[in-house]
Design an enzyme around this catalytic site. Structure first.
Site, PDB file in Angstrom:
ATOM      1  N   CYS A  81       0.828  -1.206   0.000  1.00  0.00           N
ATOM      2  CA  CYS A  81       0.000   0.000   0.000  1.00  0.00           C
ATOM      3  C   CYS A  81       0.870   1.268   0.000  1.00  0.00           C
ATOM      4  CB  CYS A  81      -1.002  -0.030   1.147  1.00  0.00           C
ATOM      5  SG  CYS A  81      -2.344   1.188   0.941  1.00  0.00           S
ATOM      6  N   HIS A 190      -4.000  -4.747  -0.256  1.00  0.00           N
ATOM      7  CA  HIS A 190      -3.670  -5.279   1.065  1.00  0.00           C
ATOM      8  C   HIS A 190      -3.789  -6.806   1.044  1.00  0.00           C
ATOM      9  CE1 HIS A 190      -3.468  -1.560   3.464  1.00  0.00           C
ATOM     10  NE2 HIS A 190      -4.342  -1.097   2.585  1.00  0.00           N
ATOM     11  N   GLU A 192      -3.092  -8.856   3.339  1.00  0.00           N
ATOM     12  CA  GLU A 192      -3.567  -9.330   4.640  1.00  0.00           C
ATOM     13  C   GLU A 192      -5.077  -9.217   4.780  1.00  0.00           C
ATOM     14  OE1 GLU A 192      -3.061  -4.917   5.334  1.00  0.00           O
ATOM     15  OE2 GLU A 192      -2.127  -6.461   4.090  1.00  0.00           O
TER      16      GLU A 192
END
Length: 212
Positions: A81, A190, A192
């Site tokens: 990011c 992202h 995650e």
């Protein structure tokens, strides 16, 4: 057991990234601002959220701009990011901010661009978006082309070297969703927060030898 350092400069989803890395069995995951620990790690992750001016101010205050140059050159390194945007030469956010400059190119504002209907793009660009794999790379292993990943960003990468773009997204216009060169890999989305495909990318990172 290998160690993965998640660089802590006060700006980023550090613990969610660390938990996801632990979930995929990446090894000993350390969220740290200790330069010695980062230098000794087998792999390094460079996350980031928020305003690039604040991010770069902290990165420079801590000397992490030079540290990132150093550690990303000789081991697997993943920018996420704003961590990806900080690797470019310059961002137009906050009237212009000089960044680390590992990848040539600029960071541009989506809000000045138009969608297919001639309307200004809404910012931030937030939610699930397909990523087309521009080139074969070890971090795309077992991830289908055009898999969907989770994005939250108002600024996008305009790459200076098209051959470094390994993944592309589309929001009103095509943009670089992933960049790579040598042992460096960086993503605008992202992983995650991207469920199965994001976890697969982190698992691939944990297994990658840094060669491409």
């Amino acid at each position: 057991m290998q160690t993965v350092a998640v660089i802590d400069y006060g700006m980023g989803n550090l613990h969610s990234v660390a938990k996801a890395l632990e979930h995929v069995g990446a090894g000993r995951v350390l969220v740290t601002s200790d330069a010695k620990v980062i230098r000794e790690a087998d792999r390094v992750v460079f996350p980031g959220v928020g305003a690039i001016r604040d991010c770069m101010a902290e990165i420079r205050r801590l000397g992490f701009d030079e540290l990132v140059r150093e550690v990303s050159a000789d081991r697997p390194f993943l920018g996420i990011c704003v961590g990806m945007q900080a690797l470019l030469e310059r961002s137009e956010e906050n009237d212009g901010v000089d960044c680390i400059g590992l990848f040539p190119g600029q960071v541009r504002f989506f809000g000045k661009d138009l969608n297919e209907d001639g309307e200004r793009l809404k910012v931030p660009h937030m939610g699930w978006n397909e990523v087309s794999q521009a080139v074969k790379h070890p971090l795309w292993h077992d991830i289908p082309d055009s898999a969907r990943f989770y994005f939250v960003h108002s600024y996008y990468i305009e790459a200076g070297k098209p051959q470094q773009v390994v993944g592309r997204g589309h929001y009103g216009k095509d943009f670089a969703a992933a960049l790579a060169e040598g042992s460096r890999f960086a993503v605008q989305f992202h992983p995650e927060k991207s469920h199965t495909h994001g976890l697969q990318l982190l698992q691939n990172f944990a297994a990658w030898d840094g060669r491409w």
